[in-house]
Write an enzyme that holds these catalytic residues in place. Structure first.
Site, PDB file in Angstrom:
ATOM      1  N   ASP A   1      50.496  53.208  40.190  1.00  0.00           N
ATOM      2  CA  ASP A   1      48.900  52.644  39.212  1.00  0.00           C
ATOM      3  C   ASP A   1      48.519  53.967  39.279  1.00  0.00           C
ATOM      4  OD1 ASP A   1      48.654  53.813  42.443  1.00  0.00           O
ATOM      5  OD2 ASP A   1      48.127  51.670  42.623  1.00  0.00           O
TER       6      ASP A   1
ATOM      7  N   ASP B   1      42.755  44.128  52.011  1.00  0.00           N
ATOM      8  CA  ASP B   1      43.453  42.978  51.410  1.00  0.00           C
ATOM      9  C   ASP B   1      45.091  42.315  50.970  1.00  0.00           C
ATOM     10  OD1 ASP B   1      43.894  44.516  48.878  1.00  0.00           O
ATOM     11  OD2 ASP B   1      42.155  43.783  47.590  1.00  0.00           O
TER      12      ASP B   1
ATOM     13  N   HIS C   1      46.635  43.943  49.529  1.00  0.00           N
ATOM     14  CA  HIS C   1      47.250  44.314  48.412  1.00  0.00           C
ATOM     15  C   HIS C   1      48.754  45.714  48.370  1.00  0.00           C
ATOM     16  CE1 HIS C   1      43.897  46.834  47.717  1.00  0.00           C
ATOM     17  NE2 HIS C   1      44.668  48.720  47.741  1.00  0.00           N
TER      18      HIS C   1
ATOM     19  N   GLU D   1      46.353  42.805  44.386  1.00  0.00           N
ATOM     20  CA  GLU D   1      45.362  41.984  44.343  1.00  0.00           C
ATOM     21  C   GLU D   1      45.574  40.984  44.424  1.00  0.00           C
ATOM     22  OE1 GLU D   1      43.219  43.858  46.008  1.00  0.00           O
ATOM     23  OE2 GLU D   1      42.122  45.524  44.287  1.00  0.00           O
TER      24      GLU D   1
HETATM   25  P1  PGA Z   1      44.601  54.034  51.679  1.00  0.00           P
HETATM   26  O1  PGA Z   1      44.999  53.252  50.011  1.00  0.00           O
HETATM   27  O2  PGA Z   1      45.790  54.177  51.977  1.00  0.00           O
HETATM   28  O3  PGA Z   1      43.621  55.061  50.912  1.00  0.00           O
HETATM   29  O4  PGA Z   1      44.194  53.388  52.726  1.00  0.00           O
HETATM   30  C1  PGA Z   1      45.621  51.981  50.687  1.00  0.00           C
HETATM   31  C2  PGA Z   1      46.025  51.084  49.335  1.00  0.00           C
HETATM   32  O5  PGA Z   1      44.270  50.794  49.124  1.00  0.00           O
HETATM   33  O6  PGA Z   1      46.970  50.591  49.081  1.00  0.00           O
END
Ligand code: PGA
Length: 265
Positions: free
Chosen positions: A67, A136, A138, A143
């Site tokens: 992304d 959450d 994702h 999301e």
């Molecule tokens: P993080 O993010 O590794 O910074 O916790 C993970 C994500 O949002 O996929």
């Protein structure tokens, strides 16, 4: 799903390094799906060390990131272009022409998304997809409520994700609200998925992804349906797993021919 529980973040990251190295040795022209965020940083440090000390080669590897934010200049310090350059690309022998991220500044976002899907297809599809997981549930920026068959497209980040990422931007008001992300369906087509999670704040999401129902409300739960998916998590991220003793037993009982960890021979 294969669930591997390691005592801490460093061991987890090294174990993930073994996993990626095993793929690279088998397929030096690997098509590797990459993730950003704090979780894979230990893995990237480990791969850089293997490249430096053990001559692990990336010269024939092609990469596709999950992304990119919409509207951030590519050279903005918080763009995922910058993140990948600083934390992996400039430290290994990857060919810049073979590294891909969505262009969050494309004039035509829909056309950019279609072109990204086409580029993945013409590279032969993703062999190994590295994933983090959001609080959450994702994966990528898919999301909750993302279609489990979704393809690369624009997504609006949830308020929770914006808050979680505010630490990188010095305030939630500076976090972009939109991103281009590959879809759950795109991720699902990778030949193998490797999801990493660390810390108690990810325990509920990991439990929902592994032991909860298959639901678009937890996009990572789609991985239950994937043919080849390994999760490597630390103890803290595993505390919500009801069957964690069973996962340990399965992992410890693996026959030698199935083992990919260097330490496991
Ligand atoms: P993080 O993010 O590794 O910074 O916790 C993970 C994500 O949002 O996929």
């Amino acid at each position: 799903m294969e669930i591997v529980i390691k005592p801490d973040y460093e061991t987890m990251s090294r174990c993930a390094g073994d996993f990626v190295e095993a793929w690279l040795r088998r397929k030096p022209d690997l098509v590797l799906g990459l993730a950003t965020g704090s979780t894979p940083l230990g893995l990237y440090r480990d791969l850089i060390r293997r490249h430096r000390d053990e001559k692990l080669a990336f010269a024939r590897v092609t990469t596709f990131n999950l992304d990119e934010y919409i509207g951030l200049p590519a050279d903005h310090p918080q763009s995922y272009h910058s993140f990948m350059r600083e934390n992996l690309f400039r430290h290994v022998d990857l060919d810049p022409a073979r590294t891909h991220l969505p262009d969050g500044n494309a004039a035509e976002i829909a056309a950019e998304c279609a072109a990204y899907e086409a580029a993945i297809r013409s590279a032969g599809g993703i062999d190994l997809q590295i994933l983090g997981i959001g609080h959450d549930g994702h994966i990528g920026f898919n999301e909750p409520s993302s279609s489990l068959r979704s393809r690369t497209r624009i997504k609006t980040l949830t308020e929770q994700t914006v808050r979680a990422n505010a630490r990188f931007f010095g305030g939630a008001d500076k976090v972009p609200r939109h991103a281009i992300t590959v879809g759950v369906g795109t991720i699902f087509e990778a030949r193998c998925c490797l999801l990493l999670a660390t810390g108690t704040e990810k325990a509920a999401a990991v439990a929902a992804a592994v032991e909860g129902p298959l639901t678009a409300m937890c996009p990572a739960s789609a991985l239950q349906f994937h043919e080849s998916c390994t999760l490597i998590v630390d103890e803290a991220a595993a505390v919500g797993l009801k069957r964690r003793d069973y996962y340990r037993y399965v992992y410890d009982s693996k026959p030698a021919w199935q083992q990919w960890e260097k330490s496991a021979g």
